[in-house]
Design an enzyme around this catalytic site. Structure first.
Site, mmCIF file in Angstrom:
data_model
loop_
_atom_site.group_PDB
_atom_site.id
_atom_site.type_symbol
_atom_site.label_atom_id
_atom_site.label_comp_id
_atom_site.label_asym_id
_atom_site.label_seq_id
_atom_site.Cartn_x
_atom_site.Cartn_y
_atom_site.Cartn_z
ATOM 1 N N ASN A 125 -3.914 -6.094 3.744
ATOM 2 C CA ASN A 125 -4.523 -5.025 2.966
ATOM 3 C C ASN A 125 -5.658 -5.513 2.079
ATOM 4 O OD1 ASN A 125 -3.043 -2.383 3.416
ATOM 5 N ND2 ASN A 125 -1.326 -3.757 3.098
ATOM 6 N N ARG A 165 0.838 -1.194 0.000
ATOM 7 C CA ARG A 165 0.000 0.000 0.000
ATOM 8 C C ARG A 165 0.875 1.247 0.000
ATOM 9 N NH1 ARG A 165 -4.558 1.859 4.400
ATOM 10 N NH2 ARG A 165 -5.648 3.277 3.025
ATOM 11 N N GLU A 222 0.508 -0.886 9.603
ATOM 12 C CA GLU A 222 1.125 0.423 9.344
ATOM 13 C C GLU A 222 0.149 1.570 9.551
ATOM 14 O OE1 GLU A 222 3.491 2.912 5.854
ATOM 15 O OE2 GLU A 222 3.528 0.711 5.835
ATOM 16 N N SER A 234 -9.883 7.632 17.292
ATOM 17 C CA SER A 234 -10.350 6.403 17.924
ATOM 18 C C SER A 234 -9.290 5.832 18.863
ATOM 19 C CB SER A 234 -10.717 5.375 16.851
ATOM 20 O OG SER A 234 -11.059 4.132 17.433
ATOM 21 N N GLN A 291 -5.766 -3.690 18.526
ATOM 22 C CA GLN A 291 -5.110 -4.835 17.884
ATOM 23 C C GLN A 291 -3.632 -4.515 17.713
ATOM 24 O OE1 GLN A 291 -5.979 -5.749 13.695
ATOM 25 N NE2 GLN A 291 -6.382 -7.855 14.329
#
Length: 299
Positions: free
Chosen positions: A127, A54, A93, A68, A76
């Site tokens: 991803n 990505r 990432e 958040s 996680q």
């Protein structure tokens, strides 16, 4: 660590059920099995994977994730690979970038000391499963797996959980001119538009048609109908139809065998005859293959 790391089964396989949290001041010296621990390391000791498939990260979405994290923490852990100095991210990432944005000093991690091909596979799996890659990033990631680790489209499909046909269709997008690849990555056109554009074959015609799609706001259906009209007017050569579908049938059988036996399979046929070849790279893989074939060793 062996190759049996749960690849292709989703990210859940990376996180042990009996994980333990270790205070950050102990993160440099651990006398336990670190692959069963979640512990905290300094955020600036973690760096992104240069081969991360990505390439683009939406800043607004990162800010939302950061908000958040500020409210609930990182739920996680990141998966990281230990290096001579610090750690390289295998998975997570976006969480690391969001943590940096809000000035978080420490992040929770799980350490996995994996070979390079498995690091890349996991990065792609994360991803693709979360639909975070655009189509061009996904195609480039598949191409990297094929070129760097000699994987077939069928083998990639097994690891990613997609059909060989889906992998092949995604890879075809790399035949587009660079300008159209950028338009696709920027979501100015969709993969459906891109597949219609590919029919034109000529780069100049492709670029002109891509511009027309964007300027007129064409839907995929409208773009496909425009191509059909150009074919009927003789402006575009119609796709050549194969005399038979034997090659497609062979490819489907090969894909099914590769999925069933989780190894590379070669099929070749000449008329009514042919042969099937199973490929293995170690005695352990041979034993596993023989077991799946129902072969029992004599005592």
């Amino acid at each position: 660590m062996g190759k049996n790391t749960g690849l292709g089964k989703g990210l859940r396989a990376l996180f042990p059920d009996d994980a333990v949290v270790v205070p950050s001041q102990k993160d440099e010296v651990l006398e336990v099995d670190v692959e069963k621990l979640v512990f905290y390391v300094r955020t600036n000791n973690v760096r992104p994977n240069p081969k991360q498939p990505r390439k683009s990260f939406d800043r607004i979405k990162l800010e939302e994730l950061g908000a958040s994290i500020k409210e609930h923490g990182i739920l996680q852990p990141l998966v990281v690979k230990p290096e001579t100095k610090g750690y390289t991210i295998i998975a997570g990432e976006r969480r690391w970038r969001a943590a940096n944005m809000i000035g978080l000093k420490e992040v929770p991690v799980i350490v996995k000391d994996l070979p390079p091909e498995e690091v890349l596979e996991i990065a792609i799996i994360e991803n693709v499963q979360r639909e975070n890659l655009n189509s061009i990033e996904e195609a480039l990631a598949y191409e990297a797996l094929m070129e760097n680790f000699n994987l077939t489209q069928g083998e990639i499909g097994i690891r990613i959980g997609k059909s060989r046909t889906a992998i092949a269709n995604t890879l075809r997008l790399l035949k587009l001119p660079q300008s159209i690849q950028e338009q696709l990555a920027q979501e100015k056109i969709t993969s459906g538009h891109a597949r219609a554009i590919l029919i034109l074959e000529d780069p100049a015609k492709m670029e002109a048609f891509a511009s027309e799609i964007i300027e007129k706001g064409m839907s995929v259906r409208e773009a496909e109908n425009r191509i059909k009209k150009m074919q009927s007017e003789g402006l575009v050569k119609p796709l050549q139809q194969k005399k038979d579908n034997s090659s497609g049938y062979i490819a489907e059988i090969q894909e099914a065998l590769e999925r069933k036996f989780e190894t590379k399979v070669h099929l070749s046929n000449r008329g009514k005859k042919g042969k099937i070849e199973f490929v293995y790279s170690s005695l352990e893989e041979l034993d596993r293959l023989l077991e799946r074939l129902g072969y029992e060793k004599e005592n």
